[in-house]
Write an enzyme that holds these catalytic residues in place. Structure first.
Site, PDB file in Angstrom:
ATOM      1  N   THR A 130      -1.682   1.244   4.871  1.00 17.69           N
ATOM      2  CA  THR A 130      -0.371   0.788   5.928  1.00 17.69           C
ATOM      3  C   THR A 130       0.259   2.117   6.002  1.00 17.69           C
ATOM      4  O   THR A 130       0.746   2.545   7.195  1.00 17.69           O
ATOM      5  CB  THR A 130       0.488  -0.204   5.063  1.00 17.69           C
ATOM      6  OG1 THR A 130       0.800   0.360   3.816  1.00 17.69           O
ATOM      7  CG2 THR A 130      -0.082  -1.517   5.129  1.00 17.69           C
ATOM      8  N   THR A 131       0.609   2.829   5.071  1.00 16.30           N
ATOM      9  CA  THR A 131       1.307   4.216   5.153  1.00 16.30           C
ATOM     10  C   THR A 131       0.503   5.282   5.955  1.00 16.30           C
ATOM     11  O   THR A 131       1.249   5.905   6.724  1.00 16.30           O
ATOM     12  CB  THR A 131       1.670   4.913   3.649  1.00 16.30           C
ATOM     13  OG1 THR A 131       2.331   3.921   2.839  1.00 16.30           O
ATOM     14  CG2 THR A 131       2.372   5.884   3.805  1.00 16.30           C
ATOM     15  N   ASP A 158      -3.895  -4.919  -2.785  1.00 16.41           N
ATOM     16  CA  ASP A 158      -4.558  -3.709  -1.984  1.00 16.41           C
ATOM     17  C   ASP A 158      -5.830  -3.697  -2.196  1.00 16.41           C
ATOM     18  O   ASP A 158      -6.721  -3.527  -1.155  1.00 16.41           O
ATOM     19  CB  ASP A 158      -3.761  -2.515  -2.065  1.00 16.41           C
ATOM     20  CG  ASP A 158      -2.353  -2.469  -1.230  1.00 16.41           C
ATOM     21  OD1 ASP A 158      -1.872  -3.477  -0.614  1.00 16.41           O
ATOM     22  OD2 ASP A 158      -1.577  -1.421  -1.380  1.00 16.41           O
ATOM     23  N   ASP A 191       4.415   0.919  -1.612  1.00 16.02           N
ATOM     24  CA  ASP A 191       3.576   0.401  -1.008  1.00 16.02           C
ATOM     25  C   ASP A 191       4.298   0.348   0.406  1.00 16.02           C
ATOM     26  O   ASP A 191       5.233  -0.343   0.712  1.00 16.02           O
ATOM     27  CB  ASP A 191       3.220  -1.171  -1.294  1.00 16.02           C
ATOM     28  CG  ASP A 191       2.429  -1.818  -0.526  1.00 16.02           C
ATOM     29  OD1 ASP A 191       1.250  -1.627  -0.132  1.00 16.02           O
ATOM     30  OD2 ASP A 191       2.600  -3.162  -0.019  1.00 16.02           O
TER      31      ASP A 191
END
Length: 539
Positions: A96-97, A386, A63
């Protein structure tokens, strides 16, 4: 600086300063290093990172935001990219990545433009134009569909590659049920979904509880541990003899007075318990303490009591059962009580937990997650968070896009066409922005062990026919992601592009870094990218 041979010190001794291109290069390098760090975690075939803190505690995750939060990052420009990830997490809960690697790629492309002597403000203006146009393209390719089937696909896509493969479908159903239960006129308050984790079982044993699970035990063994059609009181004041507000001294001159004093204290506690019993409550959740005498009287009255329940859990209990939180026991009456079909104490993995279930029209629910070990269940918990975020975003916005790199290729293709309509040097920045978006499908291919150039070429060619064509990382083929059920909320992409673009602009406009050193040591206070949390520099 010197005037007439006399040096003038504007900055204190030990301050370090980077000017102009040096400052820009250092900041860009820091951004690139950070993006490279999380890049390998993207997609269904992304790898995990093991993070060990100073106490030796281990976190194993892929994550993006968890990795960036746990890393001890010192470089100021790198910290700005961590903020991008945190914003993405807060706004959507996923992507997010993606946001960080797009920001890193934008900085990487800007380096080439700076080498061509293009001014940073022109690059920033071009990036801003491109980001605005990308949002328009995203609207064009978005799909209007929030059916249950589509929500399940969104949840499954968010969980892919996060240790939940075995139980993706049942977990996706759980998540969609949970989000739909707490939905209120198209708005979803994800705080009303509690995730309770316990190891010692398989992932498939995870369940959705229409109510709240409290990780506590009843305060007295003589209390009932299984109640049907329970009446629940929520109290945020202590069930203890109150101490005086001011310093006071009580003088007792004979034993009879002492006995009377003790009896009076007992009567005060008994009155408190009687008020709870008179209201009709048979379950009590107290936010503060319950003293030993009160526990005894509550047990005699047949009331199950739990003490020191977290404020957040009390609020969820109120939403689930319909109870009103009472601050003063004098005000407690039957109207303040909540209802639950079952309140039961169960032993899970050797620990007692209170299950408040079968709440009518519960507006707070609990996803009870199971896993074989603590690390497994923690990682599944992050995947579930998520997925809850993306399902909530889909319900609120009503728009989704295909996954597998399809929207990035579609935006890149149309942005390159748009760049040709722009005169001036901004055209180069818009083209660079378009190429930066292609880092997402390129990274998906790399992480799956595929040839990224071949995959990009195939994707570009397939987008002449359909904007939904994406990369199937399991087969290596290009296919229609809408039909394959790889679906993401539009908000994930929108927020990622917006945050990445703004962060890259901000970093590009910095031409002077002044770092004061509290110790007077001549390092840049972690300004050297190789000092970023002990990470080796990646070029």
């Amino acid at each position: 600086m010197a005037q007439g041979g006399q040096p003038i010190f504007v900055l204190p001794e030990g301050t370090n300063r980077l000017l102009g291109r040096d400052a820009q290069r250092t900041n860009i390098l820091a951004g690139k290093v950070l993006a490279e760090t999380v890049r390998t975690t993207l997609g269904p075939k992304g790898m995990d990172k093991m993070l060990v803190d100073g106490l030796g505690d281990i976190v194993v995750t892929n994550d993006g935001v968890t990795i960036l939060k746990e890393m001890d990052i010192e470089h100021p420009a790198a910290k700005m990219l961590v903020e991008v990830a945190k914003t993405q997490e807060d706004e959507v809960g996923d992507g997010t990545t993606t946001a960080v690697i797009i920001a890193g790629e934008l900085l990487k492309k800007s380096e080439s433009l700076l080498d061509l002597d293009i001014h940073p403000t022109i690059i920033a203006m071009g990036y801003r134009q491109a980001a605005e146009k990308a949002q328009e393209i995203l609207d064009e390719i978005a799909i209007d569909d929030v059916s249950r089937e589509m929500l399940v696909k969104v949840a499954m896509t968010a969980m892919t590659g996060k240790g939940t493969e075995k139980a993706r479908e049942p977990l996706a159903d759980l998540i969609v049920d949970a989000v739909q239960k707490v939905e209120d006129n198209g708005a979803v308050e994800t705080d009303n979904i509690k995730i309770e984790k316990k190891d010692g079982a398989v992932v498939e044993d995870s369940v959705l509880v229409e109510g709240v699970i409290i990780d506590k035990e009843k305060v007295h063994p003589g209390m009932p541990s299984d109640l049907k059609n329970a009446k629940i009181a929520l109290v945020n004041s202590p069930l203890e003899v109150k101490e005086t507000e001011v310093d006071a001294e009580i003088r007792i001159t004979d034993p009879a007075q002492m006995q009377a004093f003790i009896e009076q204290e007992e009567n005060m506690v008994k009155d408190m318990v009687n008020k709870i019993a008179d209201s009709g409550a048979d379950v009590l959740f107290a936010q503060k303490g319950i003293d030993d005498l009160a526990q005894h009287y509550l047990a005699k009255a047949g009331i199950m009591a739990v003490r020191r329940v977290k404020k957040s859990d009390i609020e969820k209990l109120a939403k689930a059962t319909g109870a009103t939180v009472v601050s003063n026991l004098d005000d407690l009456n039957a109207d303040d009580l909540g209802e639950a079909g079952i309140v039961k104490e169960k032993k899970i993995s050797g620990e007692d937990m209170i299950f408040v279930e079968e709440c009518k029209a519960a507006k707070a629910v609990t996803v009870f997650l199971r896993g074989s070990t603590k690390h497994v269940v923690d990682e599944i918990g992050r995947a579930i968070e998520d997925a809850i975020g993306v399902v909530a975003a889909t319900i609120e916005d009503g728009k989704v896009v295909a996954g597998g790199g399809a929207p990035e290729i579609a935006m890149a293709k149309k942005l390159k066409d748009y760049a040709e309509s722009i005169s001036g040097r901004e055209q180069l920045a818009v083209t660079a922005f378009a190429e930066s978006l292609e880092v997402v499908p390129k990274t998906l291919a790399e992480n799956a062990g595929l040839d990224s150039i071949d995959s990009l070429v195939d994707l570009r060619a397939s987008h002449e026919k359909s904007p939904y064509m994406g990369l199937n990382v399991f087969t290596g083929n290009v296919m229609d992601m809408k039909e394959a059920g790889v679906i993401e909320p539009k908000r994930v992409k929108k927020q990622a592009i917006q945050s990445a673009g703004e962060a890259a602009e901000m970093i590009l406009r910095i031409d002077d870094v002044i770092a004061s050193s509290g110790t007077g040591e001549p390092d840049m206070g972690g300004m050297d990218p190789s000092a970023m949390g002990g990470m080796p520099p990646m070029m």
